[in-house]
Design an enzyme around this catalytic site. Structure first.
Site, short mmCIF file in Angstrom:
data_model
loop_
_atom_site.label_atom_id
_atom_site.label_comp_id
_atom_site.label_asym_id
_atom_site.label_seq_id
_atom_site.Cartn_x
_atom_site.Cartn_y
_atom_site.Cartn_z
N LYS A 116 0.76 -1.23 0.20
CA LYS A 116 0.29 0.24 -0.01
C LYS A 116 1.48 1.09 -0.11
O LYS A 116 0.35 2.30 -0.25
CB LYS A 116 -0.94 0.08 1.16
CG LYS A 116 -1.99 -1.29 1.11
CD LYS A 116 -2.80 -0.90 -0.37
CE LYS A 116 -3.25 -2.32 0.44
NZ LYS A 116 -3.81 -3.39 -0.01
N GLU A 200 -3.15 7.71 7.45
CA GLU A 200 -3.51 8.95 6.40
C GLU A 200 -4.85 9.22 7.29
O GLU A 200 -5.63 8.34 8.53
CB GLU A 200 -3.94 8.21 5.48
CG GLU A 200 -4.95 6.86 5.29
CD GLU A 200 -4.89 6.35 3.92
OE1 GLU A 200 -4.22 6.62 2.84
OE2 GLU A 200 -6.26 5.91 3.36
N HIS A 208 -17.19 4.84 -1.28
CA HIS A 208 -15.97 4.37 -1.73
C HIS A 208 -16.84 3.55 -2.67
O HIS A 208 -17.75 3.39 -3.33
CB HIS A 208 -16.23 2.86 -0.71
CG HIS A 208 -15.01 2.05 -1.19
ND1 HIS A 208 -14.62 1.12 -0.15
CD2 HIS A 208 -14.40 1.75 -1.99
CE1 HIS A 208 -13.87 0.02 -0.87
NE2 HIS A 208 -13.32 0.23 -2.06
N GLU A 275 -9.34 1.60 -6.38
CA GLU A 275 -10.48 1.85 -5.19
C GLU A 275 -9.90 3.55 -5.03
O GLU A 275 -8.85 4.41 -4.12
CB GLU A 275 -10.48 1.08 -4.34
CG GLU A 275 -10.47 0.34 -4.43
CD GLU A 275 -11.43 -1.11 -3.66
OE1 GLU A 275 -11.58 -0.90 -2.82
OE2 GLU A 275 -11.52 -2.29 -3.37
N GLU A 288 -5.91 2.24 -2.80
CA GLU A 288 -5.68 0.92 -3.54
C GLU A 288 -5.55 0.32 -4.82
O GLU A 288 -6.97 0.94 -5.38
CB GLU A 288 -5.86 0.10 -2.60
CG GLU A 288 -6.71 -0.58 -2.14
CD GLU A 288 -6.93 -1.71 -0.76
OE1 GLU A 288 -5.97 -1.86 -0.20
OE2 GLU A 288 -8.28 -2.35 -0.92
N ASN A 290 -6.52 -2.81 -6.70
CA ASN A 290 -6.60 -4.67 -6.82
C ASN A 290 -6.58 -5.22 -8.72
O ASN A 290 -6.81 -4.98 -8.91
CB ASN A 290 -8.53 -5.17 -5.91
CG ASN A 290 -8.66 -4.24 -4.92
OD1 ASN A 290 -9.82 -3.51 -4.61
ND2 ASN A 290 -7.61 -4.94 -4.32
N ARG A 292 -6.35 -7.63 -9.28
CA ARG A 292 -7.56 -8.88 -9.66
C ARG A 292 -8.61 -8.53 -10.00
O ARG A 292 -8.96 -7.52 -9.95
CB ARG A 292 -7.57 -9.97 -8.53
CG ARG A 292 -7.98 -9.57 -7.42
CD ARG A 292 -7.92 -10.30 -5.89
NE ARG A 292 -8.68 -9.12 -4.76
CZ ARG A 292 -9.55 -8.93 -4.90
NH1 ARG A 292 -10.53 -8.69 -5.15
NH2 ARG A 292 -9.60 -8.11 -3.55
N ARG A 338 -24.44 -9.71 -2.06
CA ARG A 338 -23.69 -10.61 -1.75
C ARG A 338 -24.28 -11.77 -0.45
O ARG A 338 -24.34 -11.26 0.54
CB ARG A 338 -22.47 -10.49 -0.94
CG ARG A 338 -21.27 -9.34 -2.01
CD ARG A 338 -20.52 -9.83 -1.06
NE ARG A 338 -18.88 -8.75 -2.28
CZ ARG A 338 -17.83 -8.59 -1.82
NH1 ARG A 338 -17.36 -9.06 -1.26
NH2 ARG A 338 -17.21 -7.92 -3.29
#
Length: 454
Positions: A116, A200, A208, A275, A288, A290, A292, A338
């Protein structure tokens, strides 16, 4: 194109990858633990190889066993899915050294973006906006506390090697900082084998929002719009949607542009997600990358018509992107929920067991990605995600209505089995969510309100 792909994962994402391979005419190899010998992907794959006992460290995280399974079956490429070894640069490097194509970014890119602090440094150099905080890992609690004071509370302490919402602590008061710093370092060392942390500014009321990107090996890169992932429980996403409701199109377009810039600056290859955190004034900041495919990739597929797994595989096989940025024309609204095998009334504790009945919902413009079936024994050893329900509609109100109908149709029964389906419906009918005025604190507010009501 590859002749055979080994799927180094389990659950719904393994089934999803298998289906993409089948449509491309690619043979599939499923690897599995002893616990997953009767899983859906094992039943569907052309070949399957048992790679170890139930514990993930001895099976799905056992790189040597996976490489040997690929060698035995003649696989030419490995698709890691998400989680497990999907963002492990050592595994990507071992695949390459073994003559296998890793369907993902190069090992050196994963190493940079998976750290990160290194990712923050790279994105800062590329001109992406960052929240005030440290670029380099912090070496002692005194220096970290001074920096936190300069930033201004609240702050968040994050593991440099963290991911998946783990290895972070929010600190509201300076008197709590030293304890939280030491605790986060210890947690990071336990979870990731790396105790480095950084600090931070923490935005309590924020959104988000993430950007899906695709990059080929010829310098071409595009984004496929944004996804709002603000409905979270302990930093774990529960509901995702696209487009992000209530955000100006100019803002999300800028986010897409900077994500592509960051990807090109690091030599990214394949599918990935940048993100961001968006504050109440619509300022956005890089969080960050990802490296994948994401759990929530189907909502992007629903509005763009682009098969992201297929694109991943084609790019890894050395093909050029079949799309330009002008070809990406999102249409309508898509929401994903989900459905986890968890009990929301017991702090979302997992409830593994046998599914005596399993009937997913159906109907127009509805997709269910799952590895469940009647008679399947949900194991206790792995993530509790059982199914993802994706609803598309021309507008958000219709998408919410369709999703609520779908959640109500689900039949999931078995001794001790509980799921999050009803709780997800509770989230969707919350006024803040319905009016797109929610942020990352929504689930905590709902849980608090429900506790007070009882």
């Amino acid at each position: 194109m590859f002749g055979t792909v080994l799927i180094a994962n389990r659950g719904e994402i393994a089934v999803r990858v298998l289906r993409a391979c089948r449509e491309l005419g690619i043979r599939t190899v499923a690897v599995h633990s002893t616990e997953d010998r009767d899983s859906a992907v094992v039943r569907m794959a052309d070949r399957s190889v048992q790679i170890g006992p139930a514990p993930a460290r001895q099976s799905y995280l056992n790189a040597a066993a996976i490489i040997e399974a690929a060698r035995q079956t003649g696989a030419e490429a490995v698709h890691p899915g998400y989680g497990f070894l999907s963002e492990n640069p050592d595994f990507a490097e071992v695949c390459e050294a073994s003559g296998l194509t890793f369907i993902g970014p190069p090992a050196e890119v994963i190493a940079t973006l998976g750290d990160k602090t290194a990712a923050r440094a790279a994105m800062s150099a590329a001109g992406l906006p960052l929240l005030p905080g440290s670029i380099e890992p912090l070496v002692d609690v005194e220096g970290a506390a001074r920096l936190a004071g300069e930033i201004g509370y609240p702050v968040i302490i994050k593991a440099a090697a963290g991911g998946g919402g783990r290895g972070m602590s929010i600190v509201e008061d300076p008197s709590e900082f030293s304890r939280a710093y030491q605790q986060t370092r210890g947690t990071a060392q336990t979870l990731f084998g790396d105790g480095r942390v950084y600090v931070e500014r923490y935005l309590a009321s924020a959104r988000h929002v993430e950007i899906q990107i695709l990059c080929d090996g010829y310098g071409n890169a595009i984004h496929l719009g944004e996804r709002d992932c603000s409905v979270q429980r302990r930093h774990q996403k529960l509901v995702e949607e696209t487009p992000a409701p209530g955000l100006p199109a100019e803002l999300t377009a800028r986010m897409g542009e900077v994500a592509v810039r960051g990807a090109l600056a690091t030599g990214y290859l394949g599918a990935g997600t940048f993100e961001f955190i968006v504050d109440t004034e619509n300022n956005f900041y890089f969080m960050e990358v990802n490296c994948r495919i994401q759990v929530e990739h189907p909502v992007t597929e629903a509005v763009t018509g682009v098969d992201l797994i297929t694109e991943q595989i084609r790019i890894a096989a050395g093909e050029r992107l079949t799309l330009t940025q002008d070809d990406v024309r999102p249409r309508g609204v898509a929401i994903e929920c989900r459905v986890n095998v968890e009990d929301p009334t017991r702090n979302f504790a997992p409830t593994p067991g046998v599914l005596e009945q399993f009937v997913p919902p159906g109907g127009p413009f509805l997709r269910v990605d799952t590895h469940g079936y009647a008679g399947y024994r949900v194991p206790a050893a792995y993530d509790s995600l059982l199914a993802k329900v994706i609803a598309w509609a021309p507008d958000r109100a219709q998408a919410i209505a369709r999703m609520r109908r779908a959640l109500g149709e689900f039949t999931i029964e078995g001794p001790g089995i509980r799921t999050t389906a009803q709780f997800l419906d509770r989230v969707l009918r919350d006024p803040l969510f319905a009016e797109a005025k929610h942020d990352t604190s929504l689930v905590a507010r709902i849980l608090e309100a429900d506790a007070q009501a009882t």
